[in-house]
Design an enzyme around this catalytic site. Structure first.
Site, PDB file in Angstrom:
ATOM      1  N   GLU A 124       0.857  -8.860   4.108  1.00 36.55           N
ATOM      2  CA  GLU A 124       2.164  -9.309   4.044  1.00 36.55           C
ATOM      3  C   GLU A 124       3.089  -8.495   4.668  1.00 36.55           C
ATOM      4  O   GLU A 124       3.383  -7.452   4.161  1.00 36.55           O
ATOM      5  CB  GLU A 124       2.491  -9.649   2.453  1.00 36.55           C
ATOM      6  CG  GLU A 124       3.788  -9.938   2.125  1.00 36.55           C
ATOM      7  CD  GLU A 124       3.930 -10.135   0.508  1.00 36.55           C
ATOM      8  OE1 GLU A 124       5.381 -10.136   0.305  1.00 36.55           O
ATOM      9  OE2 GLU A 124       3.129 -10.225  -0.127  1.00 36.55           O
ATOM     10  N   GLY A 161      -5.773  10.805   5.815  1.00 34.18           N
ATOM     11  CA  GLY A 161      -6.540   9.511   6.083  1.00 34.18           C
ATOM     12  C   GLY A 161      -7.038   8.802   4.891  1.00 34.18           C
ATOM     13  O   GLY A 161      -7.878   7.780   4.930  1.00 34.18           O
ATOM     14  N   MET A 199       0.935  -1.352   0.087  1.00 35.13           N
ATOM     15  CA  MET A 199      -0.148  -0.012  -0.081  1.00 35.13           C
ATOM     16  C   MET A 199       0.900   1.248   0.069  1.00 35.13           C
ATOM     17  O   MET A 199       1.811   1.368   0.889  1.00 35.13           O
ATOM     18  CB  MET A 199      -0.819   0.036   1.327  1.00 35.13           C
ATOM     19  CG  MET A 199      -1.843   1.092   1.154  1.00 35.13           C
ATOM     20  SD  MET A 199      -3.075   1.215   2.451  1.00 35.13           S
ATOM     21  CE  MET A 199      -4.303  -0.032   2.003  1.00 35.13           C
ATOM     22  N   LEU A 200       0.711   2.032  -1.111  1.00 32.25           N
ATOM     23  CA  LEU A 200       1.411   3.509  -1.224  1.00 32.25           C
ATOM     24  C   LEU A 200       0.700   4.408  -1.261  1.00 32.25           C
ATOM     25  O   LEU A 200      -0.180   4.396  -2.333  1.00 32.25           O
ATOM     26  CB  LEU A 200       2.479   3.195  -1.926  1.00 32.25           C
ATOM     27  CG  LEU A 200       3.312   4.377  -2.467  1.00 32.25           C
ATOM     28  CD1 LEU A 200       4.137   5.088  -1.118  1.00 32.25           C
ATOM     29  CD2 LEU A 200       4.315   4.323  -3.682  1.00 32.25           C
ATOM     30  N   ILE A 201       0.448   5.687  -0.400  1.00 35.03           N
ATOM     31  CA  ILE A 201       0.018   6.977  -0.690  1.00 35.03           C
ATOM     32  C   ILE A 201       0.944   7.607  -1.295  1.00 35.03           C
ATOM     33  O   ILE A 201       1.919   8.002  -0.320  1.00 35.03           O
ATOM     34  CB  ILE A 201      -0.879   7.245   0.486  1.00 35.03           C
ATOM     35  CG1 ILE A 201      -1.933   6.190   0.772  1.00 35.03           C
ATOM     36  CG2 ILE A 201      -1.634   8.704   0.102  1.00 35.03           C
ATOM     37  CD1 ILE A 201      -2.902   5.837   0.025  1.00 35.03           C
ATOM     38  N   GLN A 209      -0.375  12.378   1.591  1.00 35.31           N
ATOM     39  CA  GLN A 209      -0.337  11.676   3.116  1.00 35.31           C
ATOM     40  C   GLN A 209      -1.146  12.471   4.049  1.00 35.31           C
ATOM     41  O   GLN A 209      -1.066  13.750   3.843  1.00 35.31           O
ATOM     42  CB  GLN A 209       1.016  11.121   3.237  1.00 35.31           C
ATOM     43  CG  GLN A 209       1.588  10.053   2.350  1.00 35.31           C
ATOM     44  CD  GLN A 209       3.011   9.741   2.605  1.00 35.31           C
ATOM     45  OE1 GLN A 209       3.624  10.200   3.504  1.00 35.31           O
ATOM     46  NE2 GLN A 209       3.592   8.850   1.693  1.00 35.31           N
ATOM     47  N   GLY A 232      -5.335   6.235   3.736  1.00 39.79           N
ATOM     48  CA  GLY A 232      -4.801   5.005   3.990  1.00 39.79           C
ATOM     49  C   GLY A 232      -6.033   4.152   4.663  1.00 39.79           C
ATOM     50  O   GLY A 232      -6.236   3.059   4.281  1.00 39.79           O
TER      51      GLY A 232
END
Length: 406
Positions: A264, A239, A229-231, A236, A241
């Site tokens: 993972e 909220g 997961m990458l914002i 960033q 994520g």
């Protein structure tokens, strides 16, 4: 002959000289305050994260905000090739970065890049829209509109787009690698921002993503695992994520063949976010109410959390411990002691299992001296256990504070 030691001042920190921009219009090219730097560069430039051979170097990696077409270029004042009369060569920065980019996804000519920017206003999100929401930007006070979509391998044009999107992970996610987009068991959740340009037209900018691998589980089930997961940095602290995780849960919640959702190798930051989301959701469940929590951890909690939100048993136990601390009066000696003993019992389970295994081996007349030598003494274990507990409680209190502030 020139010696490389004479040019040590030309060894530069890649994290400082590499900058990214997400370009929405040509005006953004000149806005220095839009630039952001990578979190790391060792996956591109090696463990030293250094670039050699330039004075006044700036490495520019520009992305069109929606479709993410890439421009790659450098600017510098002096190059060691000139300073050493060609005896020493500077690092080929563009070629080094380009090696990590998918074929044909970037430009080194600004005019060619700008042609793609002229077409970027036609960009539309890929896949099925799952949710949309609005939030206020704390800094500007402006209302912002975000949408989250689901995609899979069936959309070839999406996979080309995703190949460009995942180029960010090498700079922002430690030990990350590109996923195999040809594997049909990958699912993708992409967040976009809907915004208006100067002409009042509604456009979309790419915000971030999460990849999910749907593992097979006998006989006809799946176990989705959140892989990455990458914002992106400009988005960033909004909220997003949290919304992504909630959307993933909601998507899989209605699928009867899903056993539970795992993660993972989660980072500490992601695990905190996940704990917050899971606790906030489970607070509404019958088995996680205060009167039930006080009775201790039960199979009914596992059953309800798994059926409702696809939480796996291990994560369910963590949620129970956080919410029990939430409902524990730490100023009440009896209440607080009962909580600490409950958590320590779980933390000490592995140690007791090791002791039990050794005793079984000794009954079977096997040599266990080397195993016992590896175990801490009782005094050492008590000290270790207290340290482990204090760390756990510290982490839990951070989640609890966030729950109370929400």
């Amino acid at each position: 002959m020139a010696h490389i030691q004479e040019y040590q001042d030309l060894v530069l920190d890649a994290v400082e000289v590499v900058e990214f921009k997400l370009i929405r219009s040509k005006n953004d090219l000149e806005k220095d305050d839009m630039a952001f730097h990578p979190m790391m560069a060792h996956q591109i430039f090696g463990e030293s994260e250094s670039i050699f051979g330039y004075r006044g170097l700036k490495v520019r990696i520009l992305y069109t905000a929606g479709p993410l077409h890439i421009y790659l270029g450098i600017e510098y004042e002096k190059k060691v090739d000139e300073l050493s009369n060609g005896e020493i060569k500077a690092d080929d920065v563009v070629a080094t970065i380009a090696e990590k980019l998918p074929d044909g996804c970037y430009f080194v000519n600004m005019d060619e890049f700008l042609k793609t920017l002229d077409k970027a206003d036609k960009f539309q999100p890929f896949g099925e829209k799952l949710t949309e929401y609005k939030t206020k930007d704390d800094e500007s006070g402006d209302e912002r509109h975000f949408e989250i979509y689901y995609c899979n391998y069936k959309c070839a044009s999406f996979l080309k787009f995703f190949s460009r999107l995942q180029t960010f992970v090498l700079w922002f996610v430690d030990a990350a690698s590109y996923i195999d987009v040809d594997d049909p068991q990958w699912s993708y959740f992409i967040c976009y921002e809907k915004y208006k340009n100067d002409n009042g037209e509604e456009l979309f900018a790419t915000v971030g993503y999460s990849t999910i691998y749907e593992y097979y589980a006998y006989p006809q089930h799946i176990r989705p695992r959140i892989s990455q997961m990458l914002i992106l940095p400009p988005f960033q602290k909004l909220g997003i994520g949290t919304k992504m995780v909630e959307t993933i849960y909601k998507y899989y919640h209605t699928q009867k063949n899903v056993i539970d959702i795992t993660v993972e190798d989660p980072s500490e930051e992601f695990q905190r976010m996940r704990n917050f989301v899971d606790c906030r959701l489970c607070m509404e469940l019958k088995t996680f109410q205060k009167e039930e929590i006080k009775k201790g951890f039960t199979k009914d909690m596992v059953k309800e959390a798994r059926e409702t939100y696809k939480l796996n048993p291990r994560q369910c136990r963590k949620v129970y411990e956080i919410l029990r601390l939430y409902h524990t009066n730490i100023h009440d000696k009896e209440d607080y002691t009962a909580y600490r003993l409950d958590v320590k019992k779980r933390l000490n389970a592995v140690y007791h299992k090791q002791l039990s295994d050794i005793k079984k081996m000794e009954k079977a007349k096997l040599d266990t001296e080397w195993l016992r030598a590896r175990l801490p003494t009782i005094k050492q274990r008590i000290e270790q256990l207290q340290e482990e507990y204090e760390q756990v409680e510290k982490e839990y209190k951070q989640i609890i504070q966030k729950l109370r502030d929400a």
